[in-house]
Design an enzyme around this catalytic site. Structure first.
Site, PDB file in Angstrom:
ATOM      1  N   GLU A 102      65.712  37.735 -40.027  1.00 14.87           N
ATOM      2  CA  GLU A 102      66.080  36.470 -39.378  1.00 14.87           C
ATOM      3  C   GLU A 102      67.453  36.017 -39.846  1.00 14.87           C
ATOM      4  O   GLU A 102      67.937  36.460 -40.896  1.00 14.87           O
ATOM      5  CB  GLU A 102      65.038  35.389 -39.686  1.00 14.87           C
ATOM      6  CG  GLU A 102      63.817  35.511 -38.798  1.00 14.87           C
ATOM      7  CD  GLU A 102      62.845  34.347 -38.945  1.00 14.87           C
ATOM      8  OE1 GLU A 102      63.105  33.447 -39.751  1.00 14.87           O
ATOM      9  OE2 GLU A 102      61.830  34.371 -38.245  1.00 14.87           O
ATOM     10  N   HIS A 212      67.153  22.540 -34.531  1.00 11.98           N
ATOM     11  CA  HIS A 212      66.997  23.876 -33.970  1.00 11.98           C
ATOM     12  C   HIS A 212      67.756  23.902 -32.648  1.00 11.98           C
ATOM     13  O   HIS A 212      67.644  22.970 -31.855  1.00 11.98           O
ATOM     14  CB  HIS A 212      65.513  24.198 -33.749  1.00 11.98           C
ATOM     15  CG  HIS A 212      65.274  25.653 -33.523  1.00 11.98           C
ATOM     16  ND1 HIS A 212      65.607  26.285 -32.344  1.00 11.98           N
ATOM     17  CD2 HIS A 212      64.769  26.609 -34.326  1.00 11.98           C
ATOM     18  CE1 HIS A 212      65.311  27.564 -32.443  1.00 11.98           C
ATOM     19  NE2 HIS A 212      64.796  27.792 -33.637  1.00 11.98           N
ATOM     20  N   ARG A 257      72.556  28.626 -36.941  1.00 11.11           N
ATOM     21  CA  ARG A 257      71.818  27.556 -36.253  1.00 11.11           C
ATOM     22  C   ARG A 257      72.593  26.249 -36.070  1.00 11.11           C
ATOM     23  O   ARG A 257      72.599  25.671 -34.994  1.00 11.11           O
ATOM     24  CB  ARG A 257      70.587  27.193 -37.104  1.00 11.11           C
ATOM     25  CG  ARG A 257      69.313  27.748 -36.598  1.00 11.11           C
ATOM     26  CD  ARG A 257      68.181  27.233 -37.434  1.00 11.11           C
ATOM     27  NE  ARG A 257      67.048  28.134 -37.246  1.00 11.11           N
ATOM     28  CZ  ARG A 257      65.864  27.966 -37.788  1.00 11.11           C
ATOM     29  NH1 ARG A 257      65.641  26.938 -38.574  1.00 11.11           N
ATOM     30  NH2 ARG A 257      64.893  28.811 -37.557  1.00 11.11           N
ATOM     31  N   HIS A 314      64.112  19.519 -36.200  1.00  9.48           N
ATOM     32  CA  HIS A 314      63.149  20.595 -36.432  1.00  9.48           C
ATOM     33  C   HIS A 314      62.504  20.513 -37.811  1.00  9.48           C
ATOM     34  O   HIS A 314      61.309  20.752 -37.969  1.00  9.48           O
ATOM     35  CB  HIS A 314      63.945  21.900 -36.291  1.00  9.48           C
ATOM     36  CG  HIS A 314      63.151  23.147 -36.444  1.00  9.48           C
ATOM     37  ND1 HIS A 314      62.013  23.397 -35.712  1.00  9.48           N
ATOM     38  CD2 HIS A 314      63.342  24.234 -37.231  1.00  9.48           C
ATOM     39  CE1 HIS A 314      61.534  24.588 -36.048  1.00  9.48           C
ATOM     40  NE2 HIS A 314      62.307  25.107 -36.973  1.00  9.48           N
ATOM     41  N   ARG A 349      68.206  24.613 -44.747  1.00  6.53           N
ATOM     42  CA  ARG A 349      67.090  25.509 -45.055  1.00  6.53           C
ATOM     43  C   ARG A 349      67.323  26.901 -44.502  1.00  6.53           C
ATOM     44  O   ARG A 349      67.729  27.063 -43.347  1.00  6.53           O
ATOM     45  CB  ARG A 349      65.822  24.924 -44.431  1.00  6.53           C
ATOM     46  CG  ARG A 349      64.615  25.802 -44.567  1.00  6.53           C
ATOM     47  CD  ARG A 349      63.484  25.277 -43.714  1.00  6.53           C
ATOM     48  NE  ARG A 349      63.759  25.410 -42.309  1.00  6.53           N
ATOM     49  CZ  ARG A 349      62.931  25.975 -41.430  1.00  6.53           C
ATOM     50  NH1 ARG A 349      61.758  26.449 -41.810  1.00  6.53           N
ATOM     51  NH2 ARG A 349      63.253  26.050 -40.155  1.00  6.53           N
TER      52      ARG A 349
END
Ligand code: FAD
Length: 478
Positions: A102, A212, A257, A314, A349
């Site tokens: 990811e 997100h 992101r 998110h 994060r």
């Protein structure tokens, strides 16, 4: 009795682990299948492959955390990941074979089960809790009872005062639902943080909210269009079919992101709409069965239709400050999972680290409950004392829906002093309205932090400022 408030991955894993260790536990939760865990998708990050190590996982976490991770916590969680996963498996949970890669991770380390990993873990833990005879009661906690800085009990909407609590574990999730566009469920409005703060616990990092980039909302049903779709060839386009993301970052759809969220948001501010184009993904139904089912429910065909998307709140990095055991600044009050701020995430994060955090803190809780209380340290930041306003006799009538709109427009992806100041003059440190209290603290912290770092972007202070490599703490002024 140990009471656990919340039934996501943190609460349920703690309940199961404590029960197996011989403790009496009860779970109280506003809505059993509320929270982010049942709808969490991608997976859970853990360094288990032969070319990976907890140290490399820690390095990735610290890099993404942009100067504000608590290194001790990062080392602890990345080290403990394997043990937490093995414990979950020893209880009977089975991950699928293989590891996913990811964004932000330098190795393949995301363990998964279908494309609904959070939901699978949630259902498994809930069944396990029931099998072990743990009461899981739907009720809402409305107050914590604290005397001499020690938890004595709490109050619920349905049951009134509960005073046989030796320990209370807050596992109430974050506050991403306080934004008009969100990927989470209505339960998550930061009530646990508000309860803890009013009772005297210290909060930190409230300004850091992760957005997100690609969340769909078809016929009112919100759905996270997972990162992996873009990895497999999904494109983001505007109504003219233009792949505008390349105007913002050379990696286009595969940019980080926060950059993607900002780019899509800016395009929307210019009056454009954003869509996901899934037409180039082969074997879509096999690869993405849960996304496919969502699209079918809303009569969308991934081979023909463009799917409208927008960025959405998110995950929240901040919350009730804890040490690596989950201890808060109030004796016998723990906070674990997204309600807490252990310092794992810092200013941003790393994907799939939050299910890991919830599981590590939950599974390991039995090792700590008999130990002498250590509490937290605040020497890495500045403390702001806030006087709570007792508005119990005349609570604000500001509707939640208006707060969500205000937060989206003023505390969202692009911030500046004017907008944040608008919020801190509308909101106040309310005793009776957790949504207003939490929004106030988040807006105030975002206004105080006059720089851009991690997922906090200020257009009036677009650069990172080394003098801000410190945390913003809040505590109640008595
Ligand atoms: P939650 O799962 O949010 O649970 C909170 C619980 O608290 C709920 O049961 C709620 O009913 C209860 N509660 C709230 N207030 C009260 C109250 N006043 N009284 C009683 N109970 C209360 N993270 C990853 O690591 N990997 C992923 O792939 C991933 N995908 C995600 C996808 C989506 C769509 C979303 C929204 C998040 C995702 N995340 C992911 C983030 C992750 O899911 C969450 O951070 C994590 O599940 C939080 O777990 P938790 O147990 O702390 O809280």
């Amino acid at each position: 009795m140990i009471y656990i408030i919340g039934s996501g991955i943190a609460g349920l894993s703690a309940a199961v682990a404590l029960k197996i260790a011989g403790y009496k536990v009860t779970v109280i939760t506003k809505k059993i299948d509320g929270g982010s865990t049942p709808i969490a998708k991608g997976g859970i990050a853990v360094a288990i492959s032969s070319d990976d190590s907890p140290e490399i996982h820690a390095e990735d976490t610290i890099r993404v955390g942009d100067g504000l991770c608590d290194v001790k916590t990062v080392r602890y969680v990345t080290q403990e990941g394997r043990h937490a996963i093995e414990t979950l498996e020893s209880w009977g949970f089975e991950f699928e074979k293989g590891l996913r890669l990811e964004g932000g991770h330098s190795k393949r380390r995301v363990m998964f089960k279908t494309d609904e990993t959070g939901g699978e873990i949630f259902r498994f833990l809930l069944n396990k809790a029931k099998y072990l005879g743990i009461p899981v009661i739907e009720d809402k906690v409305t107050d914590l009872i604290v005397k001499d800085n020690t938890i004595r009990g709490f109050v619920t909407a349905g049951r009134g005062i509960i005073n046989d609590a030796e320990k209370v574990v807050l596992a109430t999730g974050g506050y991403a639902y306080l934004f008009e566009y969100t990927s989470t469920q209505p339960t998550n409005i930061g009530e646990g943080m508000a309860l803890a703060f009013k009772a005297g616990a210290i909060l930190s990092d409230m300004e850091f909210i992760q957005f997100h980039p690609t969340v769909a909302k078809l016929d009112g049903e919100t759905f996270l269009m997972t990162e992996t779709l873009r990895g497999e060839g999904a494109k983001v386009v505007n109504e003219n079919g233009e792949r505008f993301l390349f105007n913002y970052h050379p990696k286009g759809e595969l940019a980080p992101r926060d950059i993607l969220s900002r780019a899509i948001y800016m395009e929307m501010l210019k009056g454009h709409n954003a869509f996901m184009d899934l037409r180039d993904i082969d074997n879509f139904d096999q690869k993405f069965p849960v996304v496919s089912a969502y699209l079918k429910r809303h009569n969308k065909d991934p081979k023909k239709d463009l799917i409208p998307i927008s960025p959405a709140a998110h995950f929240v990095d901040g919350g009730v400050r804890v040490n690596i055991r989950g201890e808060t600044s109030i004796n016998n009050l723990y906070a674990i999972g997204e309600v807490s701020d252990s310092g794992l995430h810092g200013a941003n994060r790393l994907a799939s680290n939050s299910l890991l955090e919830g599981l590590v803190f939950g599974v390991n809780l039995p090792y700590y409950v008999e130990l002498e209380w250590e509490g937290i340290s605040t020497n890495d930041g500045i403390i702001n004392s806030i006087r709570v306003i007792d508005d119990s006799s005349s609570p604000s009538s500001l509707p939640l829906e208006q707060i969500r709109k205000l937060n989206w427009e003023n505390l969202g992806i692009i911030r500046n002093h004017e907008r944040l100041n608008k919020l801190t003059s509308i909101y106040y440190p309310s005793r009776s309205r957790p949504d207003i209290l939490v929004s106030y603290l988040a807006a105030l912290a975002a206004d105080i932090r006059t720089e851009s770092r991690g997922n906090h972007y200020r257009e009036d202070f677009p650069n990172k400022d080394p003098k801000w490599e410190k945390r913003i703490y809040f505590r109640v002024f008595n």
